[in-house]
Design a protein around this motif. Structure first.
Motif, PDB file in Angstrom:
ATOM      1  N   TYR A  85      30.907  23.922  31.507  1.00 15.15           N
ATOM      2  CA  TYR A  85      31.913  24.025  30.454  1.00 15.15           C
ATOM      3  C   TYR A  85      32.048  25.493  30.085  1.00 15.15           C
ATOM      4  CZ  TYR A  85      34.463  23.503  26.139  1.00 15.15           C
ATOM      5  OH  TYR A  85      35.425  23.608  25.160  1.00 15.15           O
ATOM      6  N   GLU A 121      35.047  23.110  33.393  1.00 13.54           N
ATOM      7  CA  GLU A 121      35.938  22.453  32.432  1.00 13.54           C
ATOM      8  C   GLU A 121      36.042  23.333  31.195  1.00 13.54           C
ATOM      9  OE1 GLU A 121      35.654  18.041  31.093  1.00 13.54           O
ATOM     10  OE2 GLU A 121      34.445  19.198  29.672  1.00 13.54           O
ATOM     11  N   TYR A 140      43.094  26.881  36.893  1.00 12.87           N
ATOM     12  CA  TYR A 140      42.741  25.730  36.053  1.00 12.87           C
ATOM     13  C   TYR A 140      43.943  24.812  35.943  1.00 12.87           C
ATOM     14  CZ  TYR A 140      38.397  27.985  34.902  1.00 12.87           C
ATOM     15  OH  TYR A 140      37.151  28.550  35.006  1.00 12.87           O
ATOM     16  N   THR A 143      43.951  18.195  32.943  1.00 15.20           N
ATOM     17  CA  THR A 143      43.489  16.923  33.490  1.00 15.20           C
ATOM     18  C   THR A 143      44.313  15.758  32.956  1.00 15.20           C
ATOM     19  OG1 THR A 143      41.934  16.508  31.678  1.00 15.20           O
ATOM     20  CG2 THR A 143      41.114  17.790  33.581  1.00 15.20           C
ATOM     21  N   GLU A 163      40.534  21.913  34.016  1.00 19.78           N
ATOM     22  CA  GLU A 163      39.407  21.931  34.938  1.00 19.78           C
ATOM     23  C   GLU A 163      39.794  22.714  36.197  1.00 19.78           C
ATOM     24  OE1 GLU A 163      36.934  18.364  35.201  1.00 19.78           O
ATOM     25  OE2 GLU A 163      37.040  18.577  37.374  1.00 19.78           O
TER      26      GLU A 163
END
Length: 169
Positions: A85, A121, A140, A143, A163
């Motif tokens: 993360y 993420e 990125y 999602t 993500e």
């Protein structure tokens, strides 16, 4: 020349000041990437910074200028065996748009890869479309998931989840 390395416990006070200046208040408005027009409360407490520095699941990287002053930071937190993360990512507002954010992001992704993580993420407040677009230009992807903001607001705020796969990059 900017140096990027692991943060040390002695950096806690300077980290708190950097993070607050980059996200909140008039100082944040000097850069393009801030939440000052959305939020006005404390971004992070000193105790939270110290907890991050003490947590073995968190790798907190800092950028320093030639004088040793902190100019940026980013945290990589191991979520599980494959997922990291990305958070607590900021650059001194007076230094934004000069490439330091990209260097910090690259360093964070390399740190995650070195830990064997295969994806990264992050969450971004949905109203921050310009920032989301910056991350999308760096690989990125949204999602489709959203998460509630941890503090009740009127109107309510939500996070978009983004993500990026780290394999083959």
């Amino acid at each position: 020349m900017t140096q990027i390395a692991a943060a040390k416990p002695a950096d806690a006070d300077a980290l708190k000041l950097l993070i607050e200046s980059a996200y909140r208040g008039d100082s944040a408005r000097q850069g393009w990437n801030h939440e000052a027009d959305i939020l006005d409360d404390e971004r992070i407490s000193l105790a939270e910074v110290e907890a991050m520095l003490a947590d073995p699941a968190v790798g907190l990287l800092v950028a320093r200028d030639d004088d040793g002053r902190l100019t940026g930071c980013v945290a990589v937190t191991r979520k599980d065996d494959t997922l990291g993360y990305l958070g607590t990512f900021c650059v001194d507002p007076q230094l934004q748009s000069a490439g330091l954010g990209r260097k910090l992001l690259d360093a964070a992704e390399n740190e995650a890869r070195s830990l064997g993580l295969r994806a990264m993420e992050m969450t971004v407040i949905t109203q921050r479309e310009v920032l989301i677009a910056w991350y999308e230009r760096r690989g990125y992807r949204r999602t489709g998931e959203t998460r509630p903001f941890p503090v009740l607001r009127d109107p309510p705020l939500h996070f978009a989840v983004l993500e990026k796969p780290l394999t083959g990059a």
